[in-house]
Design a protein around this motif. Sequence first.
Motif, PDB file in Angstrom:
ATOM      1  N   VAL A   1       0.836  -1.197   0.000  1.00 63.03           N
ATOM      2  CA  VAL A   1       0.000   0.000   0.000  1.00 63.03           C
ATOM      3  C   VAL A   1       0.872   1.249   0.000  1.00 63.03           C
ATOM      4  O   VAL A   1       0.595   2.224  -0.722  1.00 63.03           O
ATOM      5  CB  VAL A   1      -0.942  -0.016   1.226  1.00 63.03           C
ATOM      6  N   ALA A   2       1.953   1.239   0.787  1.00 57.85           N
ATOM      7  CA  ALA A   2       2.865   2.383   0.823  1.00 57.85           C
ATOM      8  C   ALA A   2       3.535   2.595  -0.538  1.00 57.85           C
ATOM      9  O   ALA A   2       3.724   3.727  -0.987  1.00 57.85           O
ATOM     10  CB  ALA A   2       3.911   2.190   1.913  1.00 57.85           C
ATOM     11  N   GLN A   3       3.908   1.494  -1.221  1.00 60.28           N
ATOM     12  CA  GLN A   3       4.537   1.603  -2.531  1.00 60.28           C
ATOM     13  C   GLN A   3       3.603   2.210  -3.569  1.00 60.28           C
ATOM     14  O   GLN A   3       4.051   2.842  -4.528  1.00 60.28           O
ATOM     15  CB  GLN A   3       5.000   0.219  -2.993  1.00 60.28           C
ATOM     16  N   MET A   4       2.301   2.033  -3.372  1.00 60.02           N
ATOM     17  CA  MET A   4       1.312   2.607  -4.289  1.00 60.02           C
ATOM     18  C   MET A   4       1.160   4.109  -4.101  1.00 60.02           C
ATOM     19  O   MET A   4       0.468   4.771  -4.877  1.00 60.02           O
ATOM     20  CB  MET A   4      -0.040   1.929  -4.088  1.00 60.02           C
ATOM     21  N   GLY A   5       1.774   4.648  -3.057  1.00 56.93           N
ATOM     22  CA  GLY A   5       1.684   6.075  -2.814  1.00 56.93           C
ATOM     23  C   GLY A   5       0.519   6.475  -1.937  1.00 56.93           C
ATOM     24  O   GLY A   5       0.205   7.667  -1.828  1.00 56.93           O
ATOM     25  N   LEU A   6      -0.110   5.495  -1.279  1.00 53.73           N
ATOM     26  CA  LEU A   6      -1.213   5.795  -0.373  1.00 53.73           C
ATOM     27  C   LEU A   6      -0.674   6.083   1.016  1.00 53.73           C
ATOM     28  O   LEU A   6       0.268   5.433   1.491  1.00 53.73           O
ATOM     29  CB  LEU A   6      -2.194   4.623  -0.319  1.00 53.73           C
ATOM     30  N   LEU A   7      -1.288   7.056   1.692  1.00 54.53           N
ATOM     31  CA  LEU A   7      -0.864   7.485   3.021  1.00 54.53           C
ATOM     32  C   LEU A   7      -1.878   7.047   4.070  1.00 54.53           C
ATOM     33  O   LEU A   7      -3.050   6.790   3.738  1.00 54.53           O
ATOM     34  CB  LEU A   7      -0.721   9.013   3.053  1.00 54.53           C
ATOM     35  N   PRO A   8      -1.476   6.953   5.338  1.00 52.56           N
ATOM     36  CA  PRO A   8      -2.465   6.666   6.395  1.00 52.56           C
ATOM     37  C   PRO A   8      -3.602   7.678   6.361  1.00 52.56           C
ATOM     38  O   PRO A   8      -3.378   8.886   6.250  1.00 52.56           O
ATOM     39  CB  PRO A   8      -1.634   6.796   7.681  1.00 52.56           C
ATOM     40  N   GLY A   9      -4.821   7.169   6.418  1.00 50.29           N
ATOM     41  CA  GLY A   9      -5.992   8.023   6.362  1.00 50.29           C
ATOM     42  C   GLY A   9      -6.538   8.219   4.960  1.00 50.29           C
ATOM     43  O   GLY A   9      -7.607   8.815   4.798  1.00 50.29           O
ATOM     44  N   ASP A  10      -5.830   7.727   3.928  1.00 48.38           N
ATOM     45  CA  ASP A  10      -6.324   7.860   2.555  1.00 48.38           C
ATOM     46  C   ASP A  10      -7.484   6.895   2.310  1.00 48.38           C
ATOM     47  O   ASP A  10      -7.486   5.775   2.824  1.00 48.38           O
ATOM     48  CB  ASP A  10      -5.208   7.574   1.546  1.00 48.38           C
TER      49      ASP A  10
ATOM     50  N   VAL B   1      -9.922   4.393  -0.082  1.00 48.14           N
ATOM     51  CA  VAL B   1      -9.924   3.531  -1.264  1.00 48.14           C
ATOM     52  C   VAL B   1     -11.389   3.237  -1.574  1.00 48.14           C
ATOM     53  O   VAL B   1     -12.109   2.681  -0.742  1.00 48.14           O
ATOM     54  CB  VAL B   1      -9.148   2.224  -1.028  1.00 48.14           C
ATOM     55  N   PHE B   2     -11.834   3.615  -2.771  1.00 47.43           N
ATOM     56  CA  PHE B   2     -13.239   3.483  -3.144  1.00 47.43           C
ATOM     57  C   PHE B   2     -13.489   2.128  -3.796  1.00 47.43           C
ATOM     58  O   PHE B   2     -12.802   1.760  -4.759  1.00 47.43           O
ATOM     59  CB  PHE B   2     -13.643   4.597  -4.121  1.00 47.43           C
ATOM     60  N   LEU B   3     -14.485   1.409  -3.269  1.00 46.44           N
ATOM     61  CA  LEU B   3     -14.883   0.106  -3.805  1.00 46.44           C
ATOM     62  C   LEU B   3     -16.287   0.227  -4.374  1.00 46.44           C
ATOM     63  O   LEU B   3     -17.220   0.637  -3.675  1.00 46.44           O
ATOM     64  CB  LEU B   3     -14.856  -0.965  -2.711  1.00 46.44           C
ATOM     65  N   SER B   4     -16.438  -0.135  -5.642  1.00 44.19           N
ATOM     66  CA  SER B   4     -17.748  -0.055  -6.290  1.00 44.19           C
ATOM     67  C   SER B   4     -18.661  -1.165  -5.789  1.00 44.19           C
ATOM     68  O   SER B   4     -18.193  -2.121  -5.155  1.00 44.19           O
ATOM     69  CB  SER B   4     -17.577  -0.156  -7.809  1.00 44.19           C
ATOM     70  N   PRO B   5     -19.957  -1.070  -6.062  1.00 41.43           N
ATOM     71  CA  PRO B   5     -20.888  -2.113  -5.603  1.00 41.43           C
ATOM     72  C   PRO B   5     -20.572  -3.497  -6.142  1.00 41.43           C
ATOM     73  O   PRO B   5     -21.017  -4.494  -5.555  1.00 41.43           O
ATOM     74  CB  PRO B   5     -22.245  -1.606  -6.104  1.00 41.43           C
TER      75      PRO B   5
ATOM     76  N   ASP C   1     -11.998   1.309  -7.835  1.00 42.99           N
ATOM     77  CA  ASP C   1     -12.081   2.259  -8.944  1.00 42.99           C
ATOM     78  C   ASP C   1     -10.700   2.882  -9.134  1.00 42.99           C
ATOM     79  O   ASP C   1     -10.238   3.688  -8.320  1.00 42.99           O
ATOM     80  CB  ASP C   1     -13.128   3.334  -8.642  1.00 42.99           C
ATOM     81  N   GLU C   2     -10.034   2.522 -10.213  1.00 46.70           N
ATOM     82  CA  GLU C   2      -8.664   2.969 -10.432  1.00 46.70           C
ATOM     83  C   GLU C   2      -8.587   4.478 -10.685  1.00 46.70           C
ATOM     84  O   GLU C   2      -7.606   5.124 -10.306  1.00 46.70           O
ATOM     85  CB  GLU C   2      -8.048   2.193 -11.594  1.00 46.70           C
ATOM     86  N   ASP C   3      -9.596   5.032 -11.347  1.00 46.87           N
ATOM     87  CA  ASP C   3      -9.589   6.481 -11.560  1.00 46.87           C
ATOM     88  C   ASP C   3      -9.653   7.225 -10.231  1.00 46.87           C
ATOM     89  O   ASP C   3      -8.925   8.207 -10.009  1.00 46.87           O
ATOM     90  CB  ASP C   3     -10.763   6.889 -12.448  1.00 46.87           C
ATOM     91  N   LEU C   4     -10.536   6.772  -9.335  1.00 50.42           N
ATOM     92  CA  LEU C   4     -10.631   7.416  -8.028  1.00 50.42           C
ATOM     93  C   LEU C   4      -9.369   7.178  -7.205  1.00 50.42           C
ATOM     94  O   LEU C   4      -8.984   8.028  -6.400  1.00 50.42           O
ATOM     95  CB  LEU C   4     -11.860   6.892  -7.284  1.00 50.42           C
ATOM     96  N   LEU C   5      -8.721   6.025  -7.408  1.00 51.01           N
ATOM     97  CA  LEU C   5      -7.460   5.773  -6.731  1.00 51.01           C
ATOM     98  C   LEU C   5      -6.403   6.766  -7.204  1.00 51.01           C
ATOM     99  O   LEU C   5      -5.616   7.297  -6.400  1.00 51.01           O
ATOM    100  CB  LEU C   5      -7.009   4.338  -7.004  1.00 51.01           C
ATOM    101  N   ASP C   6      -6.379   7.051  -8.511  1.00 49.48           N
ATOM    102  CA  ASP C   6      -5.440   8.056  -9.038  1.00 49.48           C
ATOM    103  C   ASP C   6      -5.761   9.435  -8.462  1.00 49.48           C
ATOM    104  O   ASP C   6      -4.855  10.229  -8.175  1.00 49.48           O
ATOM    105  CB  ASP C   6      -5.514   8.094 -10.563  1.00 49.48           C
TER     106      ASP C   6
ATOM    107  N   VAL D   1      -7.063  10.075  -5.513  1.00 49.09           N
ATOM    108  CA  VAL D   1      -6.612  10.094  -4.118  1.00 49.09           C
ATOM    109  C   VAL D   1      -5.109  10.337  -4.035  1.00 49.09           C
ATOM    110  O   VAL D   1      -4.624  11.029  -3.135  1.00 49.09           O
ATOM    111  CB  VAL D   1      -7.000   8.774  -3.422  1.00 49.09           C
ATOM    112  N   ARG D   2      -4.354   9.796  -5.004  1.00 48.58           N
ATOM    113  CA  ARG D   2      -2.895   9.940  -4.986  1.00 48.58           C
ATOM    114  C   ARG D   2      -2.421  11.217  -5.660  1.00 48.58           C
ATOM    115  O   ARG D   2      -1.223  11.529  -5.643  1.00 48.58           O
ATOM    116  CB  ARG D   2      -2.246   8.728  -5.669  1.00 48.58           C
ATOM    117  N   SER D   3      -3.336  11.968  -6.260  1.00 49.07           N
ATOM    118  CA  SER D   3      -2.969  13.177  -6.985  1.00 49.07           C
ATOM    119  C   SER D   3      -2.653  14.327  -6.027  1.00 49.07           C
ATOM    120  O   SER D   3      -3.104  14.334  -4.875  1.00 49.07           O
ATOM    121  CB  SER D   3      -4.115  13.595  -7.911  1.00 49.07           C
TER     122      SER D   3
END
Length: 511
Positions: free
Chosen positions: A42-51, A53-57, A62-67, A69-71
């Motif tokens: 998770v750290a290698q992906m560039g995500l920080l504590p408290g970030d 991650v959106f999961l669709s139904p 959602d990779e776009d929303l993941l991008d 979050v990391r933007s």
Amino acid sequence: MFKGPKGTAVGGWRVEWVPDPWGWRELPEDGEPDVQDLPSRVAQMGLLPGDPVFLSPDFRVDEDLLDFVRSPEFSGLERETKRNYATDIRLLLDFLWSRGVRWREASRRDLRDYRVWRCLAPQNPGRVGGSKWNREAAAFTRLYRWAKVSPLPVDVGRAGDRAPDGGRDRVCWLTPRTWRLWMDIGLRGQTRSRVAAAEWSARTETRNTAFVGLLLSSGLRRQEAGSLLTFEVPQQRLRQGMYCHGQVPGALTRAKRDRTFYASVAALGDVETYVQSERAWAVRRAQQAGRYDALPQMRVITQVTGGLRSRVRWVDRNGVEGGQALSALTWQERQWLFTEGPEGPEPAWLWLSERGLPLAPHSWEGVFRGANVRCERLLRPREADRQEPALAYAPYATPHAARHSFALYMLVVLNELMEKRYGLTPRERRDFALLFGDPWFLVQTLLGHADVELTKRIYLAPVTHLRLSSILAAADEQPPGPTADLDAVFARIARETSGIVDMDARLETAR
């Protein structure tokens, strides 16, 4: 089917939060390699504590929303802002999903319909006010600008997409005796008769009451008070010995500037009691359980320098030395600081959970929520009495309500000092205000506002229409001595002004 923000259908969008370094659950030793190495991946992906991650139904990330979050547009936000924005976005995603619309394809009509549902629809039992909608619109605007969607389906900069009544619905004032009632029942577990309840568990009572007392005494924001270190608790008394003053580090404030704050000796005494009792017990239990040894990040303080630009020096687990200006440390970095105690490392973070780990500032919302639920359960009338609205009320408090109430209390006290104790004539009062500032300016300074009009318009809105002298108009019978009966003063203000909750008056009616 879309059920609305308060009742999203099962199978809707979900948000998972990246935990703090010490918040990962223990993973099974025989688990999958990818799962075993999840924190580092998770750290290698560039995500920080408290970030988020959106999961669709359909259970996809959602990779776009993941991008997004990391933007830089999202990653640079404060952690609490990230949490708020992600929650707002999730609700919009549910609404659009119910329409079969992908979020990138949303139109202005989709967002307009969503706003109608959120703010106006009678079918929605959880409608929101203007300031809440404006925050949501800001979150959506940031998302769609990052995604380069054109035309923007919502733009908080457009007058038509922004609520005109923003900023009015989050203000809450409680009188001092209402706060005492709320704390006795919600935090101390007392009954309506103000006696201890047999079933009450008081494990964190001292901590919770000390924190609320500090907020009410100082006017600090939740993050400012919730991120203090043990050695930042004020010790230096003012001349009369009633108050101590301390420093709010700039990194914790909204203005990003250091600010002096004042807290009563009584409130700080409660904090010291917590440090010597519940906190010490939690630290000892954590040391015995080896919780601090398992933390992936620890900085043991070796020196705290004095002077105007105080610095903290530390050494980490690998023996690497480091340092930073105390005022520049974010609240996340502060959680990594430890001191060397007689039984081993101890957190420098003041407020700890029962497990002896730092209690994140946003966690106080849960403490207030639990107290509100208990007050509602114990103070609401019997079924037969519920037709009388005045009897159906229980005090509802938030961390920011303590700040609003502090502002109102200080305005009253400062006016009492100027008009009663000093016995100033109107002309002398004007001269005094020119030299030292009138009570409005003094309260503005205590709150750390850049503009006194903000102090008047929002924090002290209930009494801006009253002449300052009328606030402290004598009650029918004043007690002897130079200080007015403030409970009677606040009761009078609450009777004459909307928006101020004086709960004891309602309870007396109920009896």
